[in-house]
Design a protein around this motif. Structure first.
Motif, PDB file in Angstrom:
ATOM      1  N   TYR A  15      27.667 -51.778  -0.633  1.00 32.96           N
ATOM      2  CA  TYR A  15      26.578 -52.563   0.244  1.00 32.96           C
ATOM      3  C   TYR A  15      27.590 -53.449   1.184  1.00 32.96           C
ATOM      4  O   TYR A  15      28.374 -53.696   0.831  1.00 32.96           O
ATOM      5  CB  TYR A  15      26.109 -53.375  -0.666  1.00 32.96           C
ATOM      6  CG  TYR A  15      24.768 -54.100  -0.390  1.00 32.96           C
ATOM      7  CD1 TYR A  15      24.697 -54.208   0.604  1.00 32.96           C
ATOM      8  CD2 TYR A  15      25.192 -55.596  -0.800  1.00 32.96           C
ATOM      9  CE1 TYR A  15      23.529 -54.910   1.201  1.00 32.96           C
ATOM     10  CE2 TYR A  15      24.410 -56.446  -0.518  1.00 32.96           C
ATOM     11  CZ  TYR A  15      23.159 -56.051   0.154  1.00 32.96           C
ATOM     12  OH  TYR A  15      22.292 -57.491   0.691  1.00 32.96           O
ATOM     13  N   CYS A  47      15.538 -49.799   1.725  1.00 36.73           N
ATOM     14  CA  CYS A  47      16.585 -50.513   1.504  1.00 36.73           C
ATOM     15  C   CYS A  47      17.336 -51.491   1.245  1.00 36.73           C
ATOM     16  O   CYS A  47      18.253 -51.574   2.376  1.00 36.73           O
ATOM     17  CB  CYS A  47      17.582 -48.945   1.792  1.00 36.73           C
ATOM     18  SG  CYS A  47      17.928 -47.195   2.219  1.00 36.73           S
ATOM     19  N   GLY A  49      18.058 -53.902   0.017  1.00 33.54           N
ATOM     20  CA  GLY A  49      19.420 -55.013  -0.380  1.00 33.54           C
ATOM     21  C   GLY A  49      19.296 -56.209  -0.601  1.00 33.54           C
ATOM     22  O   GLY A  49      18.619 -56.354  -1.613  1.00 33.54           O
ATOM     23  N   THR A  73       9.509 -54.575  -0.703  1.00 40.99           N
ATOM     24  CA  THR A  73      11.040 -53.264  -0.901  1.00 40.99           C
ATOM     25  C   THR A  73      11.575 -52.856  -2.008  1.00 40.99           C
ATOM     26  O   THR A  73      11.157 -52.764  -2.687  1.00 40.99           O
ATOM     27  CB  THR A  73      12.109 -54.941  -0.143  1.00 40.99           C
ATOM     28  OG1 THR A  73      11.661 -55.598  -1.744  1.00 40.99           O
ATOM     29  CG2 THR A  73      11.685 -55.727   1.331  1.00 40.99           C
ATOM     30  N   ASP A  75      15.395 -51.036  -3.577  1.00 43.64           N
ATOM     31  CA  ASP A  75      16.890 -50.831  -3.395  1.00 43.64           C
ATOM     32  C   ASP A  75      16.961 -50.222  -4.182  1.00 43.64           C
ATOM     33  O   ASP A  75      16.830 -50.713  -6.199  1.00 43.64           O
ATOM     34  CB  ASP A  75      17.130 -51.801  -3.881  1.00 43.64           C
ATOM     35  CG  ASP A  75      18.922 -52.320  -3.028  1.00 43.64           C
ATOM     36  OD1 ASP A  75      19.243 -51.832  -1.167  1.00 43.64           O
ATOM     37  OD2 ASP A  75      19.936 -51.471  -3.906  1.00 43.64           O
ATOM     38  N   SER A  80      20.315 -55.834  -6.647  1.00 43.13           N
ATOM     39  CA  SER A  80      19.056 -56.051  -5.080  1.00 43.13           C
ATOM     40  C   SER A  80      17.931 -57.086  -5.894  1.00 43.13           C
ATOM     41  O   SER A  80      17.332 -57.193  -6.448  1.00 43.13           O
ATOM     42  CB  SER A  80      18.596 -54.826  -4.307  1.00 43.13           C
ATOM     43  OG  SER A  80      17.672 -55.372  -3.119  1.00 43.13           O
ATOM     44  N   ALA A  82      15.128 -56.463  -4.151  1.00 45.48           N
ATOM     45  CA  ALA A  82      14.053 -55.795  -3.717  1.00 45.48           C
ATOM     46  C   ALA A  82      12.999 -55.746  -5.085  1.00 45.48           C
ATOM     47  O   ALA A  82      13.339 -55.907  -6.310  1.00 45.48           O
ATOM     48  CB  ALA A  82      14.493 -54.844  -2.953  1.00 45.48           C
ATOM     49  N   THR A 102      15.638 -50.088   7.946  1.00 45.01           N
ATOM     50  CA  THR A 102      15.962 -50.503   6.497  1.00 45.01           C
ATOM     51  C   THR A 102      17.503 -50.299   7.543  1.00 45.01           C
ATOM     52  O   THR A 102      17.561 -49.301   9.045  1.00 45.01           O
ATOM     53  CB  THR A 102      15.710 -49.465   5.895  1.00 45.01           C
ATOM     54  OG1 THR A 102      16.478 -49.896   4.928  1.00 45.01           O
ATOM     55  CG2 THR A 102      16.188 -47.770   6.180  1.00 45.01           C
TER      56      THR A 102
END
Length: 193
Positions: A15, A47, A49, A73, A75, A80, A82, A102
């Motif tokens: 990441y 993705c 993050g 979102t 992830d 994350s 998300a 993304t």
């Protein structure tokens, strides 16, 4: 998405935090050409993050830029921020987003782009931050580019990006690649930002 090991503790998912200011640079240039891209529907960052130390870069940049439509979102990382934790490549998106944007893992960029192009709304945009050298490679030339076509736009960042806390850059140039569903240009429009 960096090309080198920076010598610090890397996240288990490799990441790297996408710089919000570079995303905003892109959004400004993109909005000059596609002023209605963020006016309706919703945006998906597959993705996304984010973690306890960093916000999700694209949702944060979009908010700072003044985008008001919903942002969903996903992830794969357990830590994350998300909305949904899971592998985008295994998740079925049932409501078509207007924009999918993304910074994908480079090794998964092709399948993520192909899936996104099937899931984005008609005339919607798929936007990926990729190494500029994504254009190269015999395998992509004979397969990927034939299947998906060229992006409508390629926004090349004129300054190298830093994805690490130390602010150092690698030897790679990055670009935001922008596909529009249903639009297969003979040439990608190039902008240096």
């Amino acid at each position: 998405m960096s090309s080198t090991n920076r010598g610090y503790d890397r996240h288990k998912s490799d990441y790297y935090v996408t710089p919000i200011d570079k995303i905003i640079d892109f959004l400004e240039a993109f909005a000059e050409r596609e002023s209605n891209a963020f006016n309706n529907g919703y945006i998906l960052d597959p993705c996304a993050g984010g973690d306890e130390y960093n916000p999700m870069s694209y949702p944060e940049a979009l908010r700072r830029f003044g985008v008001t439509i919903p942002i969903k979102t996903i992830d794969i990382r357990e830590d994350s921020l998300a909305d949904e934790i899971g592998d985008y490549l295994s998740i079925e998106v049932t409501e078509k987003p207007k924009v999918i944007i993304t910074n994908p893992p480079f090794s998964l960029a092709e399948p993520i782009i192909e899936k996104a192009l099937t899931e984005v709304a008609d005339d919607g945009f798929v936007i990926m931050l990729l190494r500029l050298n994504f254009y190269g490679g015999q395998k992509r030339y004979n397969g990927f580019w034939q299947r998906v076509g060229l992006p409508k736009y390629t926004f090349v960042h004129h300054r190298r990006m830093s994805f690490t806390p130390d602010g150092k850059t690698d030897s790679i140039e990055y670009a935001h690649f922008v596909w529009q569903k249903g639009y297969r240009p003979e040439f990608s429009r190039l902008a240096i930002i």
